[in-house]
Design a protein around this motif. Structure first.
Motif, short mmCIF file in Angstrom:
data_model
loop_
_atom_site.label_atom_id
_atom_site.label_comp_id
_atom_site.label_asym_id
_atom_site.label_seq_id
_atom_site.Cartn_x
_atom_site.Cartn_y
_atom_site.Cartn_z
N ASN A 88 0.83 -1.21 0.00
CA ASN A 88 0.00 0.00 0.00
C ASN A 88 0.87 1.26 0.00
O ASN A 88 0.57 2.23 -0.70
CB ASN A 88 -0.93 -0.01 1.21
N LEU A 89 1.94 1.26 0.79
CA LEU A 89 2.84 2.41 0.84
C LEU A 89 3.55 2.61 -0.49
O LEU A 89 3.71 3.75 -0.96
CB LEU A 89 3.86 2.21 1.97
N LEU A 90 3.98 1.50 -1.10
CA LEU A 90 4.66 1.58 -2.39
C LEU A 90 3.78 2.21 -3.46
O LEU A 90 4.22 3.11 -4.20
CB LEU A 90 5.08 0.16 -2.82
N PHE A 91 2.53 1.78 -3.54
CA PHE A 91 1.64 2.33 -4.55
C PHE A 91 1.20 3.76 -4.21
O PHE A 91 0.89 4.54 -5.11
CB PHE A 91 0.42 1.42 -4.73
N LEU A 92 1.20 4.10 -2.92
CA LEU A 92 0.94 5.49 -2.54
C LEU A 92 2.02 6.39 -3.10
O LEU A 92 1.74 7.44 -3.71
CB LEU A 92 0.87 5.60 -1.03
N VAL A 93 3.29 6.00 -2.92
CA VAL A 93 4.41 6.78 -3.44
C VAL A 93 4.39 6.82 -4.96
O VAL A 93 4.65 7.86 -5.59
CB VAL A 93 5.74 6.18 -2.93
N LEU A 94 4.06 5.69 -5.59
CA LEU A 94 4.02 5.62 -7.04
C LEU A 94 2.95 6.55 -7.61
O LEU A 94 3.21 7.32 -8.56
CB LEU A 94 3.74 4.18 -7.48
N PHE A 95 1.75 6.52 -7.04
CA PHE A 95 0.67 7.41 -7.52
C PHE A 95 1.01 8.87 -7.22
O PHE A 95 0.65 9.76 -8.00
CB PHE A 95 -0.65 7.02 -6.86
N LEU A 96 1.69 9.12 -6.12
CA LEU A 96 2.10 10.49 -5.79
C LEU A 96 3.06 11.03 -6.85
O LEU A 96 2.91 12.16 -7.31
CB LEU A 96 2.76 10.51 -4.41
N ALA A 97 4.02 10.19 -7.26
CA ALA A 97 4.97 10.61 -8.28
C ALA A 97 4.28 10.82 -9.62
O ALA A 97 4.51 11.82 -10.31
CB ALA A 97 6.08 9.58 -8.40
N ILE A 98 3.41 9.88 -10.00
CA ILE A 98 2.70 9.99 -11.28
C ILE A 98 1.82 11.24 -11.31
O ILE A 98 1.80 11.99 -12.29
CB ILE A 98 1.85 8.73 -11.54
N GLY A 99 1.09 11.48 -10.19
CA GLY A 99 0.21 12.65 -10.15
C GLY A 99 0.97 13.96 -10.23
O GLY A 99 0.57 14.87 -10.97
N SER A 100 2.07 14.05 -9.50
CA SER A 100 2.84 15.30 -9.49
C SER A 100 3.48 15.57 -10.85
O SER A 100 3.42 16.70 -11.37
CB SER A 100 3.93 15.23 -8.41
N ILE A 101 4.08 14.54 -11.45
CA ILE A 101 4.76 14.73 -12.73
C ILE A 101 3.76 15.01 -13.84
O ILE A 101 3.96 15.90 -14.68
CB ILE A 101 5.61 13.48 -13.06
N SER A 102 2.66 14.26 -13.86
CA SER A 102 1.65 14.49 -14.90
C SER A 102 1.02 15.88 -14.76
O SER A 102 0.73 16.54 -15.76
CB SER A 102 0.57 13.42 -14.81
N GLN A 103 0.87 16.36 -13.53
CA GLN A 103 0.32 17.70 -13.29
C GLN A 103 1.24 18.76 -13.90
O GLN A 103 0.79 19.71 -14.54
CB GLN A 103 0.19 17.94 -11.79
N LYS A 104 2.53 18.55 -13.73
CA LYS A 104 3.51 19.55 -14.22
C LYS A 104 3.54 19.60 -15.73
O LYS A 104 3.53 20.69 -16.33
CB LYS A 104 4.87 19.19 -13.66
#
Length: 339
Positions: free
Chosen positions: A86-102
Motif C-alpha cells: 500500500n505504501l509503495l503504490f501510494l508513493v508511485l501514484f504520488l509521483a505519477i500525479g505530481s509529474i503528470s500535473q507539471k
C-alpha cells in the motif's frame, strides 16, 4: 470480490474523488484565486483530471486490498508485506500525479506545493478507504462463519437423519418378522402373500431412503401397503378409515405413519370382539392419526424408538414437535404438515 463489494468500492471511490476536489470549484476564477492568495489558477480540465486521478487511485487501492492481497488469517509478516504494498503504490501514484500535473498543465510554479496537495488527498483517501475496507473484510469473515455454521448444521442434520432412519428399518423389520412368524403357523398360504407385500414395502422404503421430506400422497401409499400386511393377519379385527381429501404439495418426514400403525397394533388388544379402529384425517395444518385404546394385557415390551424417533425427525426437518393426546378410550398423534 462479490458484486456488492464492487458496488461499495465504486460508490466510495466516486464520493472520495468528488469530496476531495469539490473545493476547487470556488477558486477556478483568477480573481478568486488572487483574492485568497493562491499561487495558481485552477481550470475545468485540470479539475476533471485530478478528480479522475483520485477516483482511479481509490479503485486501484480497493482492488489491491480486496482482491489481490489477503488480510484474513494472516501472520505479522504477511500484514507487514501488505502494508508495504500500500505504501509503495501510494508513493508511485504520488509521483505519477505530481509529474503528470507539471507536464500536462504547466501551471505549477511551486511543484512542492502540488506534491503536498497530492500527498494530502492520497493519504486522506487511503485512511478513509482503510476504514471502509476494514468493514468489508469484517463482513467477509462474518459471512464465512455463517456459511461454515450452515454447512456444519446441514452436515449434522444429515447425519442425524441417517442415524434415525437407520433405527427405523431394524425396528420395522423386527415387528414384520414377528407378524410373519405368527402367520406362518396360522395360515401358510397367506404368509406367502404377506412376503410379497412385505417386499413391496421394503422396495418403497429403500427406493426413497435419500428423501428426508416426502409427499403425503406417497406416505399414504406406504401406509396402505402396511395396512394390507396387517389385514392378512388380523382381518376384520382392524377397522381403518383414511379421509385425507387433498394431499398435493403437502410434505412430511419420510416414514412418519408407519411407526404409528405399528404402535397401535403392538400396544392394543386386537380381536373381532374388540376391533381396533384407526382414523387418519387432515385437520387444518395437521394430520391426525387416532386409534381406539384397549391396551393388551400381555403386550410386547416397548423400546421407545418409534415415537421418540418420529418426534426427533420432526424437530430436525420441520422445527416442530408432534402432539400426543391420550385419553381413556383413544390415543391420538397430531403431525404438523409442511405445505
Amino acid at each position: 470480490m462479490t458484486k456488492s463489494e464492487k458496488r461499495i468500492l465504486l460508490l466510495a471511490s466516486v464520493f472520495l474523488a468528488i469530496a476531495l476536489n469539490v473545493h476547487r470549484l470556488f477558486v477556478m476564477l483568477p480573481g478568486e484565486a488572487r483574492r485568497i492568495g493562491l499561487p495558481w489558477v485552477f481550470n475545468a480540465p485540470e479539475l476533471a483530471y485530478q478528480t479522475l486521478f483520485q477516483f482511479g487511485y481509490c479503485i486501484f487501492i480497493g482492488f489491491l486490498n480486496l482482491k489481490w492481497l489477503r488480510w484474513e488469517n494472516t501472520n505479522k509478516k504477511e500484514i507487514t508485506k501488505n502494508l508495504l504494498f500500500n505504501l509503495l503504490f501510494l508513493v508511485l501514484f504520488l509521483a505519477i500525479g505530481s509529474i503528470s500535473q507539471k507536464y500536462l498543465f504547466q501551471n505549477a510554479p511551486n511543484l512542492k506545493l502540488f506534491i503536498l496537495g497530492y500527498m494530502f488527498r492520497l493519504i486522506t483517501s487511503l485512511v478513509l478507504l482503510s476504514i471502509m475496507l476494514k468493514i468489508v473484510l469484517l463482513n467477509r469473515v462474518q459471512k464465512r462463519k455463517e456459511l461454515e455454521n450452515e454447512q456444519l448444521k446441514s452436515a449434522y442434520f444429515d447425519a442425524e437423519i441417517k442415524n434415525l432412519k437407520a433405527q427405523i428399518n431394524p425396528h420395522f423389520l423386527f415387528n414384520a418378522l414377528s407378524s410373519l412368524s405368527a402367520l406362518v403357523r396360522e395360515n401358510p398360504n397367506k404368509a406367502q402373500d404377506y412376503i410379497t407385500h412385505l417386499s413391496k414395502v421394503f422396495r418403497y422404503s429403500l427406493g426413497n431412503h435419500h428423501e428426508q421430506l416426502i409427499g403425503l400422497d406417497k406416505e399414504l401409499e406406504l401406509l396402505d401397503s402396511n395396512i394390507q400386511l396387517l389385514k392378512m393377519r388380523f382381518e376384520d379385527a382392524l377397522d381403518i378409515h383414511i379421509h385425507v381429501p387433498k394431499t398435493h404439495g403437502i410434505n412430511l418426514p419420510h416414514m412418519s405413519l408407519q411407526p404409528l400403525l405399528e404402535n397401535a397394533v403392538k400396544h392394543n388388544y386386537v380381536s373381532k370382539e374388540y376391533p381396533l379402529r384407526i382414523d387418519v384425517f387432515q385437520e387444518n395444518d395437521k394430520l391426525i392419526f387416532k386409534n381406539t385404546l384397549k391396551e393388551a394385557i400381555y403386550k410386547e415390551p416397548s423400546t421407545g424408538i418409534g415415537l421418540l424417533n418420529l418426534n426427533e425427525r420432526y424437530q430436525i426437518l420441520m422445527g416442530k414437535s408432534i402432539d400426543i393426546v391420550k385419553s381413556d378410550t383413544h390415543f391420538t398423534v397430531q403431525l404438523p404438515l409442511n405445505p
